[in-house]
Motif scaffolding. Sequence first.
Motif, mmCIF file in Angstrom:
data_model
loop_
_atom_site.group_PDB
_atom_site.id
_atom_site.type_symbol
_atom_site.label_atom_id
_atom_site.label_comp_id
_atom_site.label_asym_id
_atom_site.label_seq_id
_atom_site.Cartn_x
_atom_site.Cartn_y
_atom_site.Cartn_z
ATOM 1 N N LEU A 16 1.399 5.299 -12.425
ATOM 2 C CA LEU A 16 1.043 6.365 -11.498
ATOM 3 C C LEU A 16 0.634 5.789 -10.148
ATOM 4 C CD1 LEU A 16 0.526 9.349 -10.902
ATOM 5 C CD2 LEU A 16 -1.777 9.037 -11.845
ATOM 6 N N MET A 17 -0.114 4.695 -10.166
ATOM 7 C CA MET A 17 -0.538 4.070 -8.914
ATOM 8 C C MET A 17 0.664 3.519 -8.151
ATOM 9 S SD MET A 17 -2.940 3.961 -7.099
ATOM 10 C CE MET A 17 -4.552 4.052 -7.664
ATOM 11 N N LEU A 18 1.634 2.938 -8.851
ATOM 12 C CA LEU A 18 2.850 2.457 -8.193
ATOM 13 C C LEU A 18 3.659 3.619 -7.609
ATOM 14 C CD1 LEU A 18 3.991 -0.336 -10.671
ATOM 15 C CD2 LEU A 18 3.039 -0.623 -8.380
ATOM 16 N N ALA A 19 3.696 4.729 -8.314
ATOM 17 C CA ALA A 19 4.417 5.911 -7.803
ATOM 18 C C ALA A 19 3.745 6.444 -6.539
ATOM 19 C CB ALA A 19 4.473 6.996 -8.877
ATOM 20 N N ILE A 20 2.421 6.493 -6.530
ATOM 21 C CA ILE A 20 1.691 6.959 -5.343
ATOM 22 C C ILE A 20 1.929 6.011 -4.176
ATOM 23 C CG2 ILE A 20 -0.627 7.307 -4.391
ATOM 24 C CD1 ILE A 20 -1.429 8.327 -7.197
ATOM 25 N N GLY A 75 4.537 4.103 -3.739
ATOM 26 C CA GLY A 75 5.923 4.288 -3.319
ATOM 27 C C GLY A 75 6.094 5.526 -2.454
ATOM 28 N N LEU A 76 5.419 6.609 -2.824
ATOM 29 C CA LEU A 76 5.488 7.821 -2.017
ATOM 30 C C LEU A 76 4.857 7.623 -0.642
ATOM 31 C CD1 LEU A 76 4.664 10.539 -4.697
ATOM 32 C CD2 LEU A 76 6.862 10.122 -3.578
ATOM 33 N N ALA A 77 3.839 6.787 -0.572
ATOM 34 C CA ALA A 77 3.187 6.525 0.710
ATOM 35 C C ALA A 77 4.089 5.741 1.651
ATOM 36 C CB ALA A 77 1.883 5.765 0.477
ATOM 37 N N VAL A 78 5.023 4.993 1.104
ATOM 38 C CA VAL A 78 5.892 4.136 1.922
ATOM 39 C C VAL A 78 7.172 4.845 2.353
ATOM 40 C CG1 VAL A 78 7.155 1.939 1.875
ATOM 41 C CG2 VAL A 78 4.937 2.087 0.832
ATOM 42 N N ILE A 79 7.475 5.997 1.795
ATOM 43 C CA ILE A 79 8.737 6.676 2.093
ATOM 44 C C ILE A 79 8.876 6.996 3.577
ATOM 45 C CG2 ILE A 79 9.961 8.870 1.790
ATOM 46 C CD1 ILE A 79 9.324 8.712 -1.140
ATOM 47 N N GLY A 80 7.823 7.457 4.210
ATOM 48 C CA GLY A 80 7.892 7.781 5.634
ATOM 49 C C GLY A 80 8.202 6.569 6.491
ATOM 50 N N VAL A 81 7.560 5.451 6.182
ATOM 51 C CA VAL A 81 7.795 4.216 6.925
ATOM 52 C C VAL A 81 9.226 3.734 6.709
ATOM 53 C CG1 VAL A 81 7.084 1.805 7.155
ATOM 54 C CG2 VAL A 81 5.375 3.574 6.800
ATOM 55 N N LEU A 82 9.708 3.815 5.485
ATOM 56 C CA LEU A 82 11.080 3.407 5.188
ATOM 57 C C LEU A 82 12.081 4.289 5.918
ATOM 58 C CD1 LEU A 82 12.952 1.547 3.601
ATOM 59 C CD2 LEU A 82 12.824 3.160 1.721
#
Length: 134
Positions: free
Chosen positions: A52-56, A58-65
């Motif tokens: 769950l922490m890795l998923a959170i 990953g979601l936080a990095v989507i905008g930067v990507l």
Amino acid sequence: MSLPATALVAGPDAGRPEHRYRANLIVCSAFLAMLALAGFAADVIELVPRQLMLAIAGLAVIGVLGMALGQVTAGPLKLGPLFAFAVTLSDISLLGLGPAFWALAIGVLASRLLERDELKALREASTTNGPATP
């Protein structure tokens, strides 16, 4: 307090000096409160399942990507920079050379093979306009 936050509350654009002083104290107090709660936040992370922490994260990095991909493909050449970006993100290491070298090599090769017309137009535009001067 970080320098960008200091500039926001203490710079000349932040208003009158007496208000800047109060704003600076409020922001510093908020940072001290966050500092006091940082240990608690670190302990809470251990309670959350790793997936769950890795998923959170990953979601936080989507905008930067998404922003990085937009900047990579903003110019006339799209495929070469996209290939270079993908290779840079990989952990490829061949012949003792790391991903930075292979990103350049594969990006240039992809542009030469897949974007010939765009490269030709760029060359013609650079010879017509002359070299760029600083």
